[in-house]
Design a protein around this motif. Structure first.
Motif, PDB file in Angstrom:
ATOM      1  N   SER A  47     -38.663 100.730 100.836  1.00 25.85           N
ATOM      2  CA  SER A  47     -37.449 100.043 101.291  1.00 25.85           C
ATOM      3  C   SER A  47     -37.904  98.633 101.613  1.00 25.85           C
ATOM      4  CB  SER A  47     -36.822 100.728 102.514  1.00 25.85           C
ATOM      5  OG  SER A  47     -37.732 100.792 103.586  1.00 25.85           O
ATOM      6  N   ASP A  51     -33.785  97.874 108.127  1.00 24.76           N
ATOM      7  CA  ASP A  51     -32.366  98.220 108.233  1.00 24.76           C
ATOM      8  C   ASP A  51     -31.786  98.776 106.929  1.00 24.76           C
ATOM      9  OD1 ASP A  51     -32.303  95.799 106.902  1.00 24.76           O
ATOM     10  OD2 ASP A  51     -31.197  94.722 108.470  1.00 24.76           O
ATOM     11  N   GLU A  52     -32.626  98.927 105.923  1.00 31.34           N
ATOM     12  CA  GLU A  52     -32.197  99.659 104.719  1.00 31.34           C
ATOM     13  C   GLU A  52     -32.323 101.169 104.925  1.00 31.34           C
ATOM     14  OE1 GLU A  52     -34.218  98.492 101.152  1.00 31.34           O
ATOM     15  OE2 GLU A  52     -33.259  96.537 101.128  1.00 31.34           O
ATOM     16  N   ILE A  53     -33.098 101.570 105.913  1.00 33.41           N
ATOM     17  CA  ILE A  53     -33.283 103.005 106.161  1.00 33.41           C
ATOM     18  C   ILE A  53     -32.049 103.512 106.886  1.00 33.41           C
ATOM     19  CG2 ILE A  53     -34.688 104.755 107.320  1.00 33.41           C
ATOM     20  CD1 ILE A  53     -37.095 102.844 107.027  1.00 33.41           C
ATOM     21  N   GLN A  54     -31.342 104.423 106.246  1.00 28.76           N
ATOM     22  CA  GLN A  54     -30.080 104.921 106.802  1.00 28.76           C
ATOM     23  C   GLN A  54     -30.197 106.350 107.311  1.00 28.76           C
ATOM     24  OE1 GLN A  54     -27.139 103.126 107.233  1.00 28.76           O
ATOM     25  NE2 GLN A  54     -28.580 101.473 106.804  1.00 28.76           N
ATOM     26  N   ASP A  55     -31.263 107.020 106.940  1.00 27.93           N
ATOM     27  CA  ASP A  55     -31.426 108.416 107.327  1.00 27.93           C
ATOM     28  C   ASP A  55     -32.058 108.485 108.721  1.00 27.93           C
ATOM     29  OD1 ASP A  55     -31.498 111.335 106.379  1.00 27.93           O
ATOM     30  OD2 ASP A  55     -33.538 110.967 107.105  1.00 27.93           O
ATOM     31  N   GLU A  56     -31.398 109.193 109.639  1.00 26.10           N
ATOM     32  CA  GLU A  56     -31.876 109.234 111.024  1.00 26.10           C
ATOM     33  C   GLU A  56     -33.246 109.873 111.123  1.00 26.10           C
ATOM     34  OE1 GLU A  56     -29.081 111.103 113.637  1.00 26.10           O
ATOM     35  OE2 GLU A  56     -27.478 109.748 113.052  1.00 26.10           O
ATOM     36  N   GLU A  58     -35.568 110.041 108.865  1.00 30.74           N
ATOM     37  CA  GLU A  58     -36.576 109.149 108.270  1.00 30.74           C
ATOM     38  C   GLU A  58     -36.928 108.023 109.253  1.00 30.74           C
ATOM     39  OE1 GLU A  58     -35.197 108.227 104.298  1.00 30.74           O
ATOM     40  OE2 GLU A  58     -36.473 106.446 104.292  1.00 30.74           O
ATOM     41  N   MET A  59     -35.890 107.449 109.860  1.00 27.78           N
ATOM     42  CA  MET A  59     -36.119 106.406 110.859  1.00 27.78           C
ATOM     43  C   MET A  59     -36.879 106.982 112.052  1.00 27.78           C
ATOM     44  SD  MET A  59     -35.481 103.149 111.376  1.00 27.78           S
ATOM     45  CE  MET A  59     -33.902 102.450 110.849  1.00 27.78           C
ATOM     46  N   THR A  94     -40.831  97.734 104.125  1.00 33.52           N
ATOM     47  CA  THR A  94     -40.703  98.033 105.558  1.00 33.52           C
ATOM     48  C   THR A  94     -42.058  98.367 106.198  1.00 33.52           C
ATOM     49  OG1 THR A  94     -38.477  98.876 105.238  1.00 33.52           O
ATOM     50  CG2 THR A  94     -39.641  99.646 107.209  1.00 33.52           C
TER      51      THR A  94
END
Ligand code: 5GP
Length: 108
Positions: A47, A51-56, A58-59, A94
């Protein structure tokens, strides 16, 4: 888009000092450290910015890994994420900076 330096490190095309690795993340020492201890925690999944990471989940795993690696290196530390050129980001893959080891005055 061309591959970033971090993808090339993950793929072992470029050497790095690896302090931690699992299936999903690699942590390496920064080549130009801005603190006595300066490590980068990098997701292997590409990524460009955090802020491209949308999966909770994964974050969550990114932050859990960053704190786990940081705690293995330092009692106290700073986590920094530069987001976009205006936020000081230079490598568009990222990553979380772990900074610490200051013994005197702590920089901003
Ligand atoms: P950014 O400014 O994108 O948040 O941080 C990128 C970081 O990657 C910088 O602190 C820079 O010193 C580091 N860096 C750039 N190229 C390399 C490299 O080839 N190897 C390592 N280990 N770090 C790098």
């Amino acid at each position: 888009m061309s591959r970033t330096i971090f993808e090339r490190i993950i793929d072992r095309e470029i050497p790095a000092s690896v302090v931690y690795e699992d299936d999903e993340f690699i942590a390496i020492r920064d080549i130009a450290p801005k603190a006595p201890v300066h490590v980068l925690v990098i997701p292997k999944k590409v990524s460009a910015r955090v802020d491209e990471i949308q999966d909770e989940a994964e974050m969550g795993r990114l932050w859990l890994t960053a704190t786990k690696v940081a705690r293995s290196l330092l009692p106290d530390y700073r986590l920094v994420v530069n987001v976009g050129a205006g936020g000081g980001q230079e490598v568009f893959h990222t990553h979380v900076h772990i900074l610490g080891g200051w013994e005197g005055k702590i920089p901003f």
